[in-house]
Design a protein around this motif. Structure first.
Motif, PDB file in Angstrom:
ATOM      1  N   ASP B  50      25.708 -24.369  28.823  1.00 24.88           N
ATOM      2  CA  ASP B  50      26.040 -24.332  27.399  1.00 24.88           C
ATOM      3  C   ASP B  50      26.919 -23.135  27.114  1.00 24.88           C
ATOM      4  O   ASP B  50      26.735 -22.078  27.701  1.00 24.88           O
ATOM      5  CB  ASP B  50      24.763 -24.187  26.555  1.00 24.88           C
ATOM      6  CG  ASP B  50      24.376 -25.493  25.897  1.00 24.88           C
ATOM      7  OD1 ASP B  50      25.230 -26.088  25.214  1.00 24.88           O
ATOM      8  OD2 ASP B  50      23.230 -25.915  26.085  1.00 24.88           O
ATOM      9  N   MET B  51      27.845 -23.302  26.205  1.00 33.95           N
ATOM     10  CA  MET B  51      28.739 -22.217  25.842  1.00 33.95           C
ATOM     11  C   MET B  51      28.559 -21.921  24.353  1.00 33.95           C
ATOM     12  O   MET B  51      28.566 -22.819  23.526  1.00 33.95           O
ATOM     13  CB  MET B  51      30.166 -22.651  26.111  1.00 33.95           C
ATOM     14  CG  MET B  51      31.143 -21.508  26.102  1.00 33.95           C
ATOM     15  SD  MET B  51      32.737 -22.098  26.671  1.00 33.95           S
ATOM     16  CE  MET B  51      33.266 -20.722  27.658  1.00 33.95           C
ATOM     17  N   MET B  53      30.050 -19.605  21.192  1.00 27.24           N
ATOM     18  CA  MET B  53      31.185 -18.792  20.760  1.00 27.24           C
ATOM     19  C   MET B  53      30.875 -18.128  19.414  1.00 27.24           C
ATOM     20  O   MET B  53      30.383 -18.774  18.484  1.00 27.24           O
ATOM     21  CB  MET B  53      32.426 -19.679  20.594  1.00 27.24           C
ATOM     22  CG  MET B  53      32.875 -20.419  21.840  1.00 27.24           C
ATOM     23  SD  MET B  53      33.488 -19.316  23.143  1.00 27.24           S
ATOM     24  CE  MET B  53      35.016 -18.725  22.389  1.00 27.24           C
ATOM     25  N   GLY B  55      31.293 -16.911  15.812  1.00 27.24           N
ATOM     26  CA  GLY B  55      32.006 -17.507  14.683  1.00 27.24           C
ATOM     27  C   GLY B  55      31.837 -19.016  14.626  1.00 27.24           C
ATOM     28  O   GLY B  55      31.966 -19.629  13.578  1.00 27.24           O
ATOM     29  N   VAL B  56      31.538 -19.630  15.774  1.00 32.65           N
ATOM     30  CA  VAL B  56      31.326 -21.085  15.813  1.00 32.65           C
ATOM     31  C   VAL B  56      29.830 -21.370  15.924  1.00 32.65           C
ATOM     32  O   VAL B  56      29.260 -22.089  15.111  1.00 32.65           O
ATOM     33  CB  VAL B  56      32.087 -21.736  16.991  1.00 32.65           C
ATOM     34  CG1 VAL B  56      31.808 -23.232  17.050  1.00 32.65           C
ATOM     35  CG2 VAL B  56      33.575 -21.460  16.887  1.00 32.65           C
ATOM     36  N   HIS B  57      29.196 -20.762  16.934  1.00 28.92           N
ATOM     37  CA  HIS B  57      27.772 -21.009  17.172  1.00 28.92           C
ATOM     38  C   HIS B  57      26.866 -19.920  16.627  1.00 28.92           C
ATOM     39  O   HIS B  57      25.675 -20.130  16.473  1.00 28.92           O
ATOM     40  CB  HIS B  57      27.496 -21.158  18.672  1.00 28.92           C
ATOM     41  CG  HIS B  57      28.273 -22.266  19.312  1.00 28.92           C
ATOM     42  ND1 HIS B  57      29.515 -22.076  19.840  1.00 28.92           N
ATOM     43  CD2 HIS B  57      27.982 -23.572  19.485  1.00 28.92           C
ATOM     44  CE1 HIS B  57      29.960 -23.214  20.334  1.00 28.92           C
ATOM     45  NE2 HIS B  57      29.056 -24.140  20.132  1.00 28.92           N
ATOM     46  N   LEU B  94      29.214 -13.430  30.139  1.00 30.13           N
ATOM     47  CA  LEU B  94      29.408 -12.798  28.834  1.00 30.13           C
ATOM     48  C   LEU B  94      30.823 -12.273  28.723  1.00 30.13           C
ATOM     49  O   LEU B  94      31.298 -11.603  29.634  1.00 30.13           O
ATOM     50  CB  LEU B  94      28.506 -11.571  28.743  1.00 30.13           C
ATOM     51  CG  LEU B  94      27.122 -11.691  28.170  1.00 30.13           C
ATOM     52  CD1 LEU B  94      26.504 -10.311  28.145  1.00 30.13           C
ATOM     53  CD2 LEU B  94      27.178 -12.288  26.773  1.00 30.13           C
ATOM     54  N   ALA B  95      31.489 -12.542  27.619  1.00 34.36           N
ATOM     55  CA  ALA B  95      32.757 -11.865  27.338  1.00 34.36           C
ATOM     56  C   ALA B  95      32.552 -11.099  26.036  1.00 34.36           C
ATOM     57  O   ALA B  95      32.125 -11.667  25.033  1.00 34.36           O
ATOM     58  CB  ALA B  95      33.889 -12.875  27.198  1.00 34.36           C
ATOM     59  N   THR B 133      38.904 -10.949  21.425  1.00 37.29           N
ATOM     60  CA  THR B 133      38.544 -11.457  20.098  1.00 37.29           C
ATOM     61  C   THR B 133      37.031 -11.495  19.971  1.00 37.29           C
ATOM     62  O   THR B 133      36.389 -10.466  20.006  1.00 37.29           O
ATOM     63  CB  THR B 133      39.202 -12.832  19.912  1.00 37.29           C
ATOM     64  OG1 THR B 133      38.913 -13.621  21.048  1.00 37.29           O
ATOM     65  CG2 THR B 133      40.703 -12.692  19.782  1.00 37.29           C
ATOM     66  N   GLY B 134      36.468 -12.667  19.826  1.00 35.60           N
ATOM     67  CA  GLY B 134      35.033 -12.750  19.613  1.00 35.60           C
ATOM     68  C   GLY B 134      34.252 -12.729  20.917  1.00 35.60           C
ATOM     69  O   GLY B 134      34.801 -12.750  22.003  1.00 35.60           O
ATOM     70  N   ALA B 136      31.811 -14.360  23.689  1.00 33.37           N
ATOM     71  CA  ALA B 136      31.579 -15.684  24.264  1.00 33.37           C
ATOM     72  C   ALA B 136      30.436 -15.578  25.261  1.00 33.37           C
ATOM     73  O   ALA B 136      30.359 -14.617  26.027  1.00 33.37           O
ATOM     74  CB  ALA B 136      32.836 -16.203  24.943  1.00 33.37           C
ATOM     75  N   ILE B 137      29.538 -16.551  25.212  1.00 32.53           N
ATOM     76  CA  ILE B 137      28.377 -16.579  26.107  1.00 32.53           C
ATOM     77  C   ILE B 137      28.350 -17.919  26.821  1.00 32.53           C
ATOM     78  O   ILE B 137      28.472 -18.960  26.171  1.00 32.53           O
ATOM     79  CB  ILE B 137      27.055 -16.455  25.313  1.00 32.53           C
ATOM     80  CG1 ILE B 137      27.074 -15.234  24.395  1.00 32.53           C
ATOM     81  CG2 ILE B 137      25.851 -16.427  26.246  1.00 32.53           C
ATOM     82  CD1 ILE B 137      25.991 -15.284  23.320  1.00 32.53           C
ATOM     83  N   SER B 138      28.215 -17.888  28.121  1.00 35.12           N
ATOM     84  CA  SER B 138      28.057 -19.147  28.853  1.00 35.12           C
ATOM     85  C   SER B 138      26.892 -19.008  29.812  1.00 35.12           C
ATOM     86  O   SER B 138      26.862 -18.107  30.640  1.00 35.12           O
ATOM     87  CB  SER B 138      29.339 -19.470  29.615  1.00 35.12           C
ATOM     88  OG  SER B 138      29.131 -20.618  30.415  1.00 35.12           O
ATOM     89  N   PRO B 353      31.479 -29.881  16.793  1.00 36.56           N
ATOM     90  CA  PRO B 353      32.169 -28.590  16.875  1.00 36.56           C
ATOM     91  C   PRO B 353      33.682 -28.741  16.912  1.00 36.56           C
ATOM     92  O   PRO B 353      34.401 -27.765  16.755  1.00 36.56           O
ATOM     93  CB  PRO B 353      31.652 -27.992  18.182  1.00 36.56           C
ATOM     94  CG  PRO B 353      31.257 -29.155  19.013  1.00 36.56           C
ATOM     95  CD  PRO B 353      30.786 -30.209  18.049  1.00 36.56           C
TER      96      PRO B 353
END
Lengths: 355, 355
Positions: B50-51, B53, B55-57, B94-95, B133-134, B136-138, B353
């Motif tokens: 699962d990813m 982001m 601002g989205v999730h 992680l980013a 930018t934001g 990100a987690i995967s 999404p």
């Protein structure tokens, strides 16, 4: 161009993964459920993951989506080979902004699929979602190996020979070249804007970067190849490396990992570090030290490994593999023997994404 | 606060993963090499990814990093349970942007670790990199199951009973509540700025959102729990569901997946859909239809499953599981029977999404 919102998440996934045919008997269930299902009764299971962020790991002004897909897959495949394994399954997670079309995503997937087809890998799942900012790619690759074939980083021993496949520094010089041409382009655009020269601006849409004679550098940066062929050759020659990893952050950084985990030192000879002619020419042109580029450039995805000194004759017969030095006792540290015979301590200046 | 660049990538990884102790015999090698190594001689291997982001999730103005780590792990664990499996290993990529400190990352990892400790999962690898930018987690989670225990989405049959654990719509209402309070806060800040009221602005730094009596909704949104307890109870009662998945995109969307893959229809009774009192009150207050929230809200991470009608008595004894309808022949489609007896076609309006 088809707007992704028209298809929605499930429609897009269906479109991208519909043609996938399962190739491995270890894959029991691919895309389409909560999980992929695999079966590994007789093997050890290897797992690696990598995350690529737009602006940090790639720049879409000079890599197209097909190459990006290929490269994203290859850097993960490379990690499986670096353990002596065989890659089998892959999951692909993507976060994309609204500027991408369905066709863009198909290009990305065609690159992925090309890399997977090359090494007979099944795409078994993933996640496709949106990003408000840049593109994010996360790939996880699963591989298999017999227990006795797995090569860790911690087995190098005093007197072992240090080997590296291919050549180093070319991917880094390819990046410098792309950056330079991008800079030239934007400079020309800026100048034309300043002069309000509409004709020049128009002509700049057909801007052709100057890559003549540098194709190898570009290829190394944009289309890296995981060295599964080297793994196959090692097996054929019955050579079992004592330690191995792939060169992603730069030779210095990887040597440091192997020496740290194996509790040893190393002596590497500058004159033996394999460097392609184009890499050397480009470094000269950009006023850079080519050895520094080879040591710290990274993204080579070559294999760095150590073998017992008794394997010297066999290693010499290996295709596209060079001997660059030997493992020493820990107290000797990590030494680079320069062309003039002087010795320097190797420092890992490899790429630090968090610096 | 410690600047991440001080530690660098390897320093940070070391700091975050140093205390990890391997708990599963199937984990042969965790963090520290090119790949993790696992061994599954007698089981099938499950894999999900699962990813998430920024601002989205997730929105870091209302979820702290510890909860975020916990949630990111749980949504993946939930997918392993949804196949009837037991989660065992996890990789975490992680980013992060420069605004995060080492201590922030330790908070994120403590949340991850809490979720992994709860279900005895080993963190075996990952990737830590930067984002311009934001965040990100995967996450990728590996689990195991005996072949005969795996529950796919495609086994539901005409007359099967449809069951769901817990209650639905609360996580969605929690999100609405958080969004509302965020909006109230920013509105007050805007007004104070307009009036140049420095006193009011100062007081707003101590702004307390009004969450009294809504704790359950917040908990469902910020700290979801994967329902491994339901899987354990199903095993104890010797119930083998014919189809199962977790409710992440919303009940309607998941029913659609099961019916599509199983080649059947369904009839679900509005009055049987489990809804918590706080969810109902909040929906009323926000002028929303509570059934719509329960059907399409998503992020519940409850288990939706079907069982043969012969298991009716056993299912009735299951803790925290409700019968909400039954599977029908395909030609009857997906039907919702409203409280007044009218029937409506169920449409999946689950979270898209990419819309």
């Amino acid at each position: 161009m088809t707007d992704i919102s028209k298809l929605g998440e499930f429609g897009l996934i269906h479109r991208l993964t519909d043609g996938i045919k399962i190739k491995n008997s270890s894959t029991l269930k691919g895309v389409g459920d909560d999980c992929a299902v695999m079966h590994y009764p007789d093997k050890e299971v290897l797992m690696t993951t990598d995350m690529l962020m737009e602006g940090v790991h790639f720049d879409l002004t000079y890599i197209d989506l097909q190459h990006l897909g290929y490269k994203a897959a290859m850097v993960n495949i490379s990690d499986i080979f670096a353990m002596g394994g065989t890659p089998r399954q892959m999951t692909v997670s993507l976060a994309i902004s609204k500027r991408f079309s369905v066709e863009d995503m198909e290009m990305f997937y065609s690159g992925l699929q090309m890399a997977c087809d090359k090494w007979n890998i099944d795409i078994v799942g993933g996640d496709t979602t949106s990003s408000y900012t840049g593109m994010a790619i996360s790939i996880t690759c699963i591989g298999e190996a017999d227990k006795e074939d797995i090569i860790y980083r911690n087995g190098a021993k005093d007197t072992d020979l240090i080997c590296v496949s291919g050549d180093l520094g070319a991917a880094y010089m390819g990046l410098q070249l792309l950056e330079r041409e991008k800079h030239v382009y934007y400079q020309q655009v800026e100048e034309a804007k300043k002069k309000n020269d509409k004709n020049a601006l128009k002509m700049l849409t057909d801007f052709q970067p100057d890559f003549a004679g540098r194709e190898y550098l570009l290829q190394r940066q944009l289309k890296p190849e995981a060295r599964g062929d080297v793994i196959e050759n090692l097996r054929k020659m019955n050579i079992k490396p004592t330690a191995m990893m792939d060169v992603s952050d730069g030779l210095s950084s990887e040597l440091m990992h192997i020496c740290e985990q194996s509790g040893c030192g190393c002596r590497v000879y500058e004159k033996n570090i394999p460097i392609d002619y184009q890499t050397a020419v480009m470094a000269e042109e950009m006023n850079m030290n080519v050895t520094t580029c080879a040591l710290n450039g990274g993204e080579d995805y070559e294999l760095l490994f150590t073998v017992p000194i008794g394997d010297l004759d066999k290693v010499r017969q290996l295709d596209d593999v060079k001997l660059i030095g030997n493992i020493t006792k820990k107290e000797y540290g990590l030494q680079l023997v320069a062309r003039d015979g002087n010795e320097f301590e190797l420092k890992a200046q490899g790429w630090n994404p968090l610096a």
